[in-house]
Write an enzyme that holds these catalytic residues in place. Sequence first.
Site, PDB file in Angstrom:
ATOM      1  CG  ASP A  98     -49.755  -6.399  23.770  1.00  0.00           C
ATOM      2  OD1 ASP A  98     -49.107  -5.533  23.155  1.00  0.00           O
ATOM      3  OD2 ASP A  98     -50.998  -6.382  23.879  1.00  0.00           O
ATOM      4  CB  SER A 483      -0.796  19.515  17.757  1.00  0.00           C
ATOM      5  OG  SER A 483      -0.873  18.198  18.238  1.00  0.00           O
ATOM      6  CB  SER A 550      -7.934   8.626  18.158  1.00  0.00           C
ATOM      7  OG  SER A 550      -8.252   9.922  17.686  1.00  0.00           O
TER       8      SER A 550
END
Lengths: 637, 301
Positions: A98, A483, A550
């Site tokens: 508890d 880019s 990615s």
Amino acid sequence: MSTDAGTMHREMDLLRFTTAGSVDDGKSTLIGRMLYDTKSIFEDQLEAVERASRTHGEEETNLALLTDGLRAEREQKITIDVAYRYFATPKRKFIIADTPGHVQYTRNMVTGASTAELAIILIDARKGVQTQSKRHGFIASLLGIPHVVVAVNKMDLVDWREDTYEEIVAEYREFCEKLDVTDLTFIPMSALKGDNVVDESENMPWYHGSTLLHHLENVNVGTSRNLRDFRFPVQTVIRPDQSFRGFAGRVASGTITPGEEILVLPGGTRTQVRTIETFDGPLKEASAGDSIVITTEDEVDCSRGDTIVRVNNLPTSATKVDAILCWMSDTPLEVGREYLLMHGTSERKIVIDNLNYRINVDTLHREDVEQLGLNDIGRVQIEAAQPLHFDPYQNNRHTGGFVIIDPRTNVTVGAGMIRSEVREAPRPEAAELVGQADGGPAREKSPNVVWEPWNIPRAEREKRHGHPAKVVWFTGISGAGKSTIARELEKQLWEAGKQTVILDGDQVRHGLCGDLGFSPEDRSENIRRVGEVARLFYEAGFIVLCAFVSPYRKDRQRVRELFPDENFVEVFVDVDAETARQRDPKGLYARHATGRVTGLPGLDAPYEAARDAEVRITRAQSVEDAARSVLASLDAV
Amino acid sequence: MTHYHKTHLDQLESEAIYIMREVAAQFERPVLLFSGGKDSITMVHLARKAFHPARIPFPLMHVDTGHNFPETIEFRDRLVESIDADLLVSHVQDAIDAGRVVEETGPHASRNGLQTVALLDGLKEHRVDAALGGGRRDEEKARAKERFFSHRDRFGQWDPKNQRPELWNLFNGRKAPGEHFRVFPISNWTEMDVWQYVAREKIELPSLYFAHERNVVVRDGVTLAETDFLYPVEGEESERKVVRFRTIGDATCTGAIASDAASVEDIIAEVAAARETERGQRSDDKRSEAAMEDRKRQGYF
């Protein structure tokens, strides 16, 4: 043993669970209710509570008084430490850890959670999902508790309304998607009135699930036990006389039988198990949780702190590990100072090399901090004086968990969970060792490259540069404009006098990652390397602009976790495949159309869209516009 | 995977053995505190299991109030001999004779409170750095927060606000000179678990635990055995009753219950139906609501 009571224990198993909730969620009442309704409370205890209730000036018997143990707590009317409670039904014995819910006691919650297989998180139906409800969920997930039960309590005070309950369920479920919670169960209840705790509620006919006790009695126990990887930390050597020498310990994970080929770490001496001894006679097999004595065929050098494993299933051995650390002392963690680390049955000196960030347990944000204070949770790199033989905590609680002791006070000041070894460039001789054929000593994966803290701290560099270091990560399919936007942004930053650098796909693929292809594994490795490069520039005080497809969320997340939240911005350049095809700046789509290129993310390979990106750029925005919106977000963070 | 199924007793036993081995490995001069009660007898059984086939690598230590049931001492000596254990005895009488404590007087006199001094004297004399005890967290509210490894300062005191966190199965037994630990391997057991284990392991217990006929005195609602040092005063009378004891401590304050449970199985059935905790018959706990916590702070076992 013919009586019912005598045979009862054969059927019973054991469930350890933890309860978390704030002062007013009714946690003590819930536990009191479970004890009371399962008849685990005795007359004299009840009398004492009734007496105390009257002394405290309360009209009804306060079931919470059954559990609030210490005098200081009774006076302050709060629970201040982990308290253990017990009850049993004919099916199962229960151990409750508890733990208090308020903010300064994260350490107690972590402690209670470390041995629990199930967590009950209390939510007050009137208040809904609160910051601390999330904190409890996060800690349960961090400590790897396999089952989570959300007790939506005080339903009597919201007129037993189903829609109130469903709102809470939806909100909490969404939150838990960010966590590692595999089994999530919701139960509407009133601990005060007893609805759905032990007995089914008549007030909520719309609920068709289990009562809490029914769920606790039937949830599958032992799922957190790892029965695959045999790990045996040696506690002590038993040697009554010259004729017997055995290694005593408790199987941390896996199973073992006599005759199996084993190996002692460190050292790597090989031998076979001769017998598995117990007071009640030898065993044919031992498994996780058994306290046994192992005797071996050969006289081997083995003592307390060593670990016995199977020859073909070795833990990771490393002196440098990456870990999540919960700090439990008033004296803050000092990076660079010497501490002791207790892991399995061994102790070794360590230094915390690096503190990446602190995790805000309420928002889950990663915060850039200089130190960890009491109840803080952070990510660190640790270097140990001798190699640690571990498994990631996720796979193995017992070989992945550790505590940190302050050698000056002997007090336990921290608890941690190992994520992995810290990856470093292997030395040539280490690389050879890894390649060695089976039969030699244990393969040593740790190359032991000495880590030096940064010579000039980032804060100093930032001061000189006049701006904080940042990492901006552009993701999106090929031709989306990552880019182009990054280049425009860099111009604007440069003109404003900032230190900047751009990392982009083509650049690194010609050099740093020239050895990698475009398979999912190589793509992951590519991103991992770029993340590490970005970190070097970041530590040098730069604003680092990274433009990479990615495609995998997992890879992007791994990079994100290298930096504090406020210094990392993910930019999702969200352009559809058709637009990208028309632009086709590198002619990739044209070559794909003629079959000369395959595996383009967004076409015939996956691209996992960014969900948590700080900035989203769409086709409608001009390059300048896009760069400006990223710039704005940099100022905001 | 029924093959890997472990009952609650298997798990509690394995945990207790693990703790005892940690004590043997981490400390130089541990002792096992032995009261003659079922919990400490169970502890001795667990210690034998933990170090088998070697003998128990630390001595048993008995704090003798001088107010014992004769059955307890007989049982103790027989047990120690049969398992070839070492025994240390620390006498409350010695502390009284040395003037270190003053004995309570009057009909309610109890030496229970004096045990603390004799215990601390014994620990000091034998330079004990870890004392294993059979305390269980289910016995009393203050014990619910006790650690497995409970640190005591140089004065033997417990500070409930400054306890070391215990995570997973890592127990930190590091200490400064002069400090010691109390260690409670059966912390997670309940009275029922102990009885079920006694039945499963066929552990022999003193006859006091089983129903027998004896002379008793009822005082403040507690049934006490009539002995040389406890006898009826005015307004009380000696009665002949069939009773048994649920705990065995100092004979002056350990209450008996009316019971005809003559075997371990009978007792399990009785405990299952019991409506009162076993400490409910300990008159020493009734002195105040926080009585146990106060005694623990001072170094009570």
